[in-house]
Motif scaffolding. Structure first.
Motif, PDB file in Angstrom:
ATOM      1  N   VAL A 271       0.833  -1.206   0.000  1.00  0.00           N
ATOM      2  CA  VAL A 271       0.000   0.000   0.000  1.00  0.00           C
ATOM      3  C   VAL A 271       0.864   1.251   0.000  1.00  0.00           C
ATOM      4  N   ARG A 272       0.550   2.169  -0.902  1.00  0.00           N
ATOM      5  CA  ARG A 272       1.254   3.452  -0.978  1.00  0.00           C
ATOM      6  C   ARG A 272       0.246   4.585  -1.199  1.00  0.00           C
ATOM      7  N   SER A 273       0.603   5.772  -0.719  1.00  0.00           N
ATOM      8  CA  SER A 273      -0.255   6.953  -0.887  1.00  0.00           C
ATOM      9  C   SER A 273       0.006   7.633  -2.228  1.00  0.00           C
ATOM     10  N   LEU A 274      -1.058   8.106  -2.864  1.00  0.00           N
ATOM     11  CA  LEU A 274      -0.897   8.859  -4.109  1.00  0.00           C
ATOM     12  C   LEU A 274      -0.348  10.259  -3.838  1.00  0.00           C
ATOM     13  N   LYS A 275      -0.497  10.728  -2.598  1.00  0.00           N
ATOM     14  CA  LYS A 275      -0.158  12.116  -2.288  1.00  0.00           C
ATOM     15  C   LYS A 275       1.065  12.280  -1.394  1.00  0.00           C
ATOM     16  N   LEU A 276       1.407  11.232  -0.648  1.00  0.00           N
ATOM     17  CA  LEU A 276       2.537  11.342   0.274  1.00  0.00           C
ATOM     18  C   LEU A 276       3.779  10.611  -0.221  1.00  0.00           C
ATOM     19  N   ASP A 277       3.587   9.453  -0.839  1.00  0.00           N
ATOM     20  CA  ASP A 277       4.730   8.649  -1.292  1.00  0.00           C
ATOM     21  C   ASP A 277       5.117   9.002  -2.721  1.00  0.00           C
ATOM     22  N   CYS A 278       5.396  10.271  -2.944  1.00  0.00           N
ATOM     23  CA  CYS A 278       5.628  10.761  -4.308  1.00  0.00           C
ATOM     24  C   CYS A 278       6.868  10.148  -4.957  1.00  0.00           C
ATOM     25  N   SER A 279       7.840   9.756  -4.152  1.00  0.00           N
ATOM     26  CA  SER A 279       9.117   9.287  -4.706  1.00  0.00           C
ATOM     27  C   SER A 279       8.978   7.997  -5.500  1.00  0.00           C
ATOM     28  N   ILE A 280       7.975   7.174  -5.175  1.00  0.00           N
ATOM     29  CA  ILE A 280       7.842   5.895  -5.883  1.00  0.00           C
ATOM     30  C   ILE A 280       7.062   6.026  -7.188  1.00  0.00           C
ATOM     31  N   TRP A 281       6.358   7.155  -7.355  1.00  0.00           N
ATOM     32  CA  TRP A 281       5.467   7.287  -8.504  1.00  0.00           C
ATOM     33  C   TRP A 281       6.218   7.834  -9.716  1.00  0.00           C
ATOM     34  N   SER A 282       6.962   6.948 -10.357  1.00  0.00           N
ATOM     35  CA  SER A 282       7.645   7.314 -11.599  1.00  0.00           C
ATOM     36  C   SER A 282       6.608   7.490 -12.701  1.00  0.00           C
ATOM     37  N   ASN A 283       6.999   8.131 -13.777  1.00  0.00           N
ATOM     38  CA  ASN A 283       6.090   8.317 -14.912  1.00  0.00           C
ATOM     39  C   ASN A 283       5.622   6.978 -15.463  1.00  0.00           C
ATOM     40  N   GLU A 284       6.538   5.991 -15.456  1.00  0.00           N
ATOM     41  CA  GLU A 284       6.187   4.676 -15.990  1.00  0.00           C
ATOM     42  C   GLU A 284       5.149   3.966 -15.118  1.00  0.00           C
ATOM     43  N   LEU A 285       5.296   4.103 -13.798  1.00  0.00           N
ATOM     44  CA  LEU A 285       4.338   3.459 -12.904  1.00  0.00           C
ATOM     45  C   LEU A 285       2.971   4.125 -13.008  1.00  0.00           C
ATOM     46  N   VAL A 286       2.958   5.442 -13.096  1.00  0.00           N
ATOM     47  CA  VAL A 286       1.694   6.165 -13.282  1.00  0.00           C
ATOM     48  C   VAL A 286       1.025   5.729 -14.579  1.00  0.00           C
ATOM     49  N   GLU A 287       1.823   5.608 -15.640  1.00  0.00           N
ATOM     50  CA  GLU A 287       1.303   5.175 -16.933  1.00  0.00           C
ATOM     51  C   GLU A 287       0.698   3.781 -16.842  1.00  0.00           C
ATOM     52  N   LEU A 288       1.351   2.913 -16.078  1.00  0.00           N
ATOM     53  CA  LEU A 288       0.846   1.556 -15.921  1.00  0.00           C
ATOM     54  C   LEU A 288      -0.504   1.553 -15.209  1.00  0.00           C
ATOM     55  N   PHE A 289      -0.646   2.380 -14.172  1.00  0.00           N
ATOM     56  CA  PHE A 289      -1.921   2.467 -13.463  1.00  0.00           C
ATOM     57  C   PHE A 289      -3.014   3.064 -14.346  1.00  0.00           C
ATOM     58  N   LEU A 290      -2.634   3.967 -15.224  1.00  0.00           N
ATOM     59  CA  LEU A 290      -3.604   4.525 -16.165  1.00  0.00           C
ATOM     60  C   LEU A 290      -4.041   3.464 -17.173  1.00  0.00           C
ATOM     61  N   GLU A 291      -3.089   2.646 -17.597  1.00  0.00           N
ATOM     62  CA  GLU A 291      -3.382   1.623 -18.599  1.00  0.00           C
ATOM     63  C   GLU A 291      -4.243   0.504 -18.007  1.00  0.00           C
ATOM     64  N   VAL A 292      -3.909   0.075 -16.804  1.00  0.00           N
ATOM     65  CA  VAL A 292      -4.665  -1.003 -16.165  1.00  0.00           C
ATOM     66  C   VAL A 292      -5.997  -0.464 -15.644  1.00  0.00           C
ATOM     67  N   GLY A 293      -5.945   0.408 -14.657  1.00  0.00           N
ATOM     68  CA  GLY A 293      -7.168   1.005 -14.118  1.00  0.00           C
ATOM     69  C   GLY A 293      -7.991   0.033 -13.295  1.00  0.00           C
ATOM     70  N   ASN A 294      -8.831   0.596 -12.441  1.00  0.00           N
ATOM     71  CA  ASN A 294      -9.646  -0.232 -11.551  1.00  0.00           C
ATOM     72  C   ASN A 294     -10.641  -1.110 -12.311  1.00  0.00           C
ATOM     73  N   LYS A 295     -11.112  -0.629 -13.440  1.00  0.00           N
ATOM     74  CA  LYS A 295     -12.083  -1.418 -14.199  1.00  0.00           C
ATOM     75  C   LYS A 295     -11.458  -2.723 -14.688  1.00  0.00           C
ATOM     76  N   ASN A 296     -10.270  -2.625 -15.271  1.00  0.00           N
ATOM     77  CA  ASN A 296      -9.583  -3.833 -15.738  1.00  0.00           C
ATOM     78  C   ASN A 296      -9.167  -4.730 -14.580  1.00  0.00           C
ATOM     79  N   ALA A 297      -8.695  -4.106 -13.492  1.00  0.00           N
ATOM     80  CA  ALA A 297      -8.277  -4.896 -12.333  1.00  0.00           C
ATOM     81  C   ALA A 297      -9.451  -5.703 -11.784  1.00  0.00           C
ATOM     82  N   ASN A 298     -10.601  -5.055 -11.686  1.00  0.00           N
ATOM     83  CA  ASN A 298     -11.776  -5.753 -11.162  1.00  0.00           C
ATOM     84  C   ASN A 298     -12.345  -6.767 -12.152  1.00  0.00           C
ATOM     85  N   SER A 299     -11.992  -6.630 -13.430  1.00  0.00           N
ATOM     86  CA  SER A 299     -12.429  -7.646 -14.392  1.00  0.00           C
ATOM     87  C   SER A 299     -11.761  -8.983 -14.086  1.00  0.00           C
TER      88      SER A 299
END
Length: 304
Positions: A179-207
């Motif tokens: 578990v990580r925060s979107l607002k506090l743990d800024c150091s882990i949120w590389s552009n690539e990781l953000v892109e991956l979360f955009l690509e996957v998304g909660n809808k796909n994850a829940n599928s």
């Protein structure tokens, strides 16, 4: 001109609030208050009405003063610290003054400490990552209970979750949900990781994780702690609602499906962040929904 002078003089001669009290036009209505209640203030006779609004704590003598916007003092939390001093007491320290409060019960004290800690953290938030991840509409609601604007994520499960669900994800242990925060743990949120979360998304994850979830078993934002814990345990640890993937043990077929789903540049980044043994050459975490979700997405692309 005579009329203008009369209006100006009448305004200037109107009675003002007592000098012993501070008036603030910004004092909130009840609906905008994060937390409010009576607390004992050490060094002051009697209890005071304390209201927590955003990054400020306001102290009033009575309910009437609160409604009228009259306050004894206002504490800015931007550079403040909070600590527990005894079973019912806690202290808010600022660069200018310390305020020691005593609650009626230990539970009430814990509620105040948690609320003030959250307000202090709010002053340190970086909203840039959250706004990027929320660009995917599915990420604007918690993947588990549907609460709006979730501010946490499980980086290995690939889901964006609310604060209440994040607490239950921590109970699963870091080997299952990191578990990580979107607002506090800024150091882990590389552009690539953000892109991956955009690509996957909660809808796909829940599928994948909620493919067989019935309406009656769905979790709602108003669920109790016990209901939330039970649901999240069944969903992720017991895998009660997950989709059963075909060719799960066929590495070549899985890699083929990933080719359709993994955004360009992501494989290298995920490979660099390996923390477990991997199933496929794309380096997705072992047991991770990121990998399984990408496979599900790849299946859909293949069918098209």
């Amino acid at each position: 001109e005579r009329q203008e002078w009369m209006v100006t003089l009448q305004t200037a001669t109107r009675p003002r609030a007592s000098s012993s009290q501070k008036h603030s036009d910004s004092l909130p209505h009840l609906s905008s208050t994060n937390k409010r209640g009576l607390l004992e203030l050490r060094g002051y006779k009697g209890r005071v009405l304390v209201s927590l609004v955003g990054s400020k704590v306001r102290l009033c003598k009575t309910e009437q003063d609160f409604r009228a916007g009259l306050g004894i003092s206002e504490v800015e939390l931007t550079a403040a610290n909070i600590k527990e001093v005894d079973r019912r007491g806690f202290e808010v320290s600022t660069p200018f003054k310390n305020f020691c409060f005593v609650a009626e019960s230990e539970r009430e004290k814990e509620e105040w400490v948690e609320a003030i800690k959250e307000s202090i953290a709010e002053t340190l938030y970086n909203y840039e990552v959250a706004e990027k991840i929320w660009f995917n509409e599915a990420n604007r609601s918690c993947a588990d209970c549907g609460m709006s604007q979730p501010e946490w994520a499980s980086v290995n499960l690939g889901v964006v979750i609310c604060k209440k669900c994040a607490g239950q994800h921590r109970s699963l242990g870091p080997s299952l949900s990191k578990v990580r925060s979107l607002k506090l743990d800024c150091s882990i949120w590389s552009n690539e990781l953000v892109e991956l979360f955009l690509e996957v998304g909660n809808k796909n994850a829940n599928s994948f994780w909620a493919a067989n979830l019935t309406f009656e078993e769905e979790l709602h934002s108003g669920a109790t702690v016990e209901e939330r814990a039970t649901f999240i345990r069944r969903k992720y640890r017991e895998k009660k609602y997950r989709k059963v993937l075909e060719d799960f043990n066929d590495l070549k077929k899985l890699n083929r499906k990933c080719e359709f789903a993994v955004p360009e540049g992501i494989p290298r980044r995920v490979e660099q962040e390996k923390r477990c043994d991997t199933h496929s050459e794309y380096g997705c975490f072992k047991g991770s929904v990121l990998w399984r979700t990408l496979c599900v997405s790849g299946e859909e692309q293949t069918e098209r």
